[in-house]
Design an enzyme around this catalytic site. Structure first.
Site, PDB file in Angstrom:
ATOM      1  N   THR A  98      -1.977   0.785   9.674  1.00  0.00           N
ATOM      2  CA  THR A  98      -1.428  -0.564   9.550  1.00  0.00           C
ATOM      3  C   THR A  98      -0.581  -0.986  10.741  1.00  0.00           C
ATOM      4  OG1 THR A  98       0.113  -1.895   8.201  1.00  0.00           O
ATOM      5  CG2 THR A  98       0.520   0.459   8.298  1.00  0.00           C
ATOM      6  N   TYR A 122       7.218   1.870   3.810  1.00  0.00           N
ATOM      7  CA  TYR A 122       5.759   1.798   3.883  1.00  0.00           C
ATOM      8  C   TYR A 122       5.281   2.148   5.287  1.00  0.00           C
ATOM      9  CZ  TYR A 122       1.168  -0.392   4.410  1.00  0.00           C
ATOM     10  OH  TYR A 122      -0.144  -0.645   4.716  1.00  0.00           O
TER      11      TYR A 122
END
Length: 287
Positions: A98, A122
């Site tokens: 990501t 995250y």
């Protein structure tokens, strides 16, 4: 020799189901224990896989702030275990990461080899997964970073906006976070090509072009009205991040440089507005 997919119900996994042979095996959380190395090995070794595409991830960005253990289990430990299996069984691994592994302050598109500096749990968990992949399986894997993924499946920004636009008299949407939307279908295509070519290295994949979340929301409404998915246009107001605080810090600029990917892969992508329109056509026919 075959390709296996880790993940069964997410956006990427559902797009992979449409593109891979119907005989492909997809492993959901009930089918495989990603956190027990011996159990994972016992499940996967019987298939003698040539390649594995890891489409499983903990993606609740805000939830991860209070659920760190589970985020790291799926985004880091599972990657370590999959990489360890692939290393000892001559299996190629395609793993998806990501834009959140970057801090979002660079101001120009991030290169695949730029330094990682995540600003959220995250992002930290995904960066840890990348580290395991590179240290264990660097010469036997593809790492693909992406951003702002949407599709007709699961929960995502496009579907949330369509719902809110049908329920609310107006919306406020952040305009100072800049990135690139990504249709999961294109991401699935490049993952498959990576698994077949065994394209080693770190690559970036998104739709072409850039946008703010505000730009993205305005486009969703325009297309939805054109396609008859919404009947009324509502005001969409641009607001700064500070007016919409969230548990997790988001990168303010996380555009990913795709020059290396264009040189290495034959899969080609289109501008995010065109991809968004095509995805919404698909969504409209299934709802």
């Amino acid at each position: 020799m075959t390709t296996l997919v880790i993940g069964k119900s997410g956006q990427l996994a559902n797009e992979l189901k449409l593109l891979l042979p119907s005989s492909t095996t997809f492993f959901g959380s009930q089918d495989i224990d990603l956190f027990d190395q011996e159990a994972l090995e016992a499940t996967l070794v019987t298939f003698n896989p040539r390649a594995i595409i890891n489409a499983a991830a903990y993606t609740a960005v805000d939830g991860a702030e209070s659920d760190k253990e589970n985020a790291f289990q799926l985004n880091a430990l599972a990657v370590e275990n999959l990489a360890t299996f692939c290393k000892s069984n001559n299996c190629f691994l395609v793993h998806v990461s990501t834009d959140y592994v970057f801090n979002g302050t660079k101001g120009v598109p991030y290169l695949p080899d730029d330094e990682l500096e995540p600003g959220s749990v995250y992002g930290e968990s995904k960066a840890a997964g990348e580290s395991f992949l590179q240290s264990i399986l660097g010469e036997q894997s593809t790492l693909i970073r992406t951003s702002w993924v949407y599709s007709q499946y699961g929960n995502n920004f496009v579907k949330t906006m369509l719902r809110l636009m049908s329920e609310k008299p107006k919306l406020n949407v952040i305009d100072d976070q800049i990135g690139s939307p990504t249709w999961a279908k294109g991401l699935a295509q490049v993952c498959i090509e990576a698994s077949r070519k065994r394209e080693i290295g770190v690559f970036h994949w998104t739709d072409e072009g850039v946008a703010s979340w505000y730009d993205f929301a305005c486009a969703i409404q325009t297309l939805a009205i054109e396609k008859g998915m919404l009947s009324n246009k509502i005001p969409i107001n641009p607001i700064p991040t500070e007016q919409y605080p969230t548990p997790a810090e988001r990168p303010h600029y996380s555009v990913l440089d795709k020059v290396k990917t264009r040189k290495s892969f034959s899969t080609r992508n289109k501008h995010w507005y065109q991809n968004l329109s095509e995805m919404m056509d698909e969504l409209h026919t299934t709802t």
